[in-house]
Design an enzyme around this catalytic site. Sequence first.
Site, PDB file in Angstrom:
ATOM      1  N   ARG A  17       0.835  -1.202   0.000  1.00 49.09           N
ATOM      2  CA  ARG A  17       0.000   0.000   0.000  1.00 49.09           C
ATOM      3  C   ARG A  17       0.871   1.254   0.000  1.00 49.09           C
ATOM      4  NH1 ARG A  17      -0.567   4.705   2.802  1.00 49.09           N
ATOM      5  NH2 ARG A  17      -0.247   3.576   4.764  1.00 49.09           N
ATOM      6  N   ASP A  18       1.560   1.501   1.091  1.00 49.80           N
ATOM      7  CA  ASP A  18       2.336   2.727   1.234  1.00 49.80           C
ATOM      8  C   ASP A  18       3.460   2.782   0.206  1.00 49.80           C
ATOM      9  OD1 ASP A  18       3.508   5.043   2.161  1.00 49.80           O
ATOM     10  OD2 ASP A  18       3.616   4.403   4.239  1.00 49.80           O
ATOM     11  N   HIS A 216       4.452   3.886  13.096  1.00 46.41           N
ATOM     12  CA  HIS A 216       4.738   3.916  11.662  1.00 46.41           C
ATOM     13  C   HIS A 216       5.843   4.942  11.470  1.00 46.41           C
ATOM     14  CE1 HIS A 216       3.422   3.812   7.299  1.00 46.41           C
ATOM     15  NE2 HIS A 216       4.102   4.954   7.334  1.00 46.41           N
ATOM     16  N   HIS A 218       9.200   6.547   9.281  1.00 47.70           N
ATOM     17  CA  HIS A 218       9.930   6.693   8.026  1.00 47.70           C
ATOM     18  C   HIS A 218      11.404   6.934   8.350  1.00 47.70           C
ATOM     19  CE1 HIS A 218       6.594   7.302   4.901  1.00 47.70           C
ATOM     20  NE2 HIS A 218       6.037   6.828   5.998  1.00 47.70           N
ATOM     21  N   CYS A 249       5.090   9.542   1.085  1.00 50.82           N
ATOM     22  CA  CYS A 249       3.739  10.096   1.018  1.00 50.82           C
ATOM     23  C   CYS A 249       3.685  11.020  -0.176  1.00 50.82           C
ATOM     24  CB  CYS A 249       3.364  10.853   2.287  1.00 50.82           C
ATOM     25  SG  CYS A 249       1.717  11.602   2.199  1.00 50.82           S
ATOM     26  N   ASN A 258       9.799   4.305   3.973  1.00 49.25           N
ATOM     27  CA  ASN A 258       9.552   3.709   5.277  1.00 49.25           C
ATOM     28  C   ASN A 258      10.798   2.974   5.765  1.00 49.25           C
ATOM     29  OD1 ASN A 258       6.312   3.687   5.659  1.00 49.25           O
ATOM     30  ND2 ASN A 258       6.840   3.440   3.517  1.00 49.25           N
TER      31      ASN A 258
END
Length: 320
Positions: A17-18, A216, A218, A249, A258
């Site tokens: 996803r990310d 979460h 990065h 993002c 990430n």
Amino acid sequence: MSDRNSIDVIVSEVGPRDGLQSVKRTMPTQAKIAWITALANAGLPEIEVGSFVSPRLLPQMADAADVVRAALRLGNTAILALVPNRKGAERAFAAGTPRVTMPVSASRLHSQSNINMSPEQAIDQVAAVVDLRDSLPVTPAGTRPLVEVGISTAFGCTMEGPVAEDWVIALAVMAAKAGADTVNLSDTTGMGNPAQVKRLFARLQRELGDKAGGAHFHNTRGQGLANVVAALEVGVTTFDSSQAGLGGCPYAPGATGNIVTEDLAFLLEAMGLRTGIDIEKLAAARSLILEGLPEEPLYGHVADAGLPKGFVYAATRSVA
């Protein structure tokens, strides 16, 4: 597949996803499914497989329903998907998604850029999705989908700069009162540091109790794994990461990848914390990223260096 009772720390893979939403090219659906299957076979206990967002805005996620349906056949692996609003949740629940995560940004500028809402409007959407979830029939197991919230830019924003910690915690409390099952904190822009991480997660736990969720991080400024260790020290046991460091993002300038799943799994296992992950199988899954996205840059130290001589997984390590 990993038995959650035998895991000390949950590594939640967000690459499909990310990671993929930050890549301009679109990975073919069957390539996504093959990659997700390999991640599950390597022992990843959780995988966030897509976003139910506008295909016009993020065509990389247009096949989210098909990917979810395929991923649900993977047995014990928990499957998640991101939804920004009730409309996205309707699509996610129709596809059978058992758990959705919703972004609520602590930065007003990022919130407008990311989901075209204020933080308060995002909380209203959380409440609407919870109401929708509560209207669904229970499964044969007696459950309904879980709704979690991630407080984005909780550690700072590239557009606004520092974000007040009191506001981050207030927003987390609002999300919990709106009905979120868990509330996570996200360092969307890689601005966090270990001292800040310990403060915020300690406060989150005091305020929310068992609704306080995971982290979460990065690695934009190289602090990702240091922040993991800091979070571990205050009791955080779930961490998002992305294979090969894919991600960022698209709506936060300068928000790069990430933390790398392979490096995170090695860190945890080397510290004696069981993840249930086979790191060599995990590293082998990187080849499937390149099959779907040829020549895509991949990152991470463990995949390059390999496991050190004499490495022993935490689950098989003898206790003196």
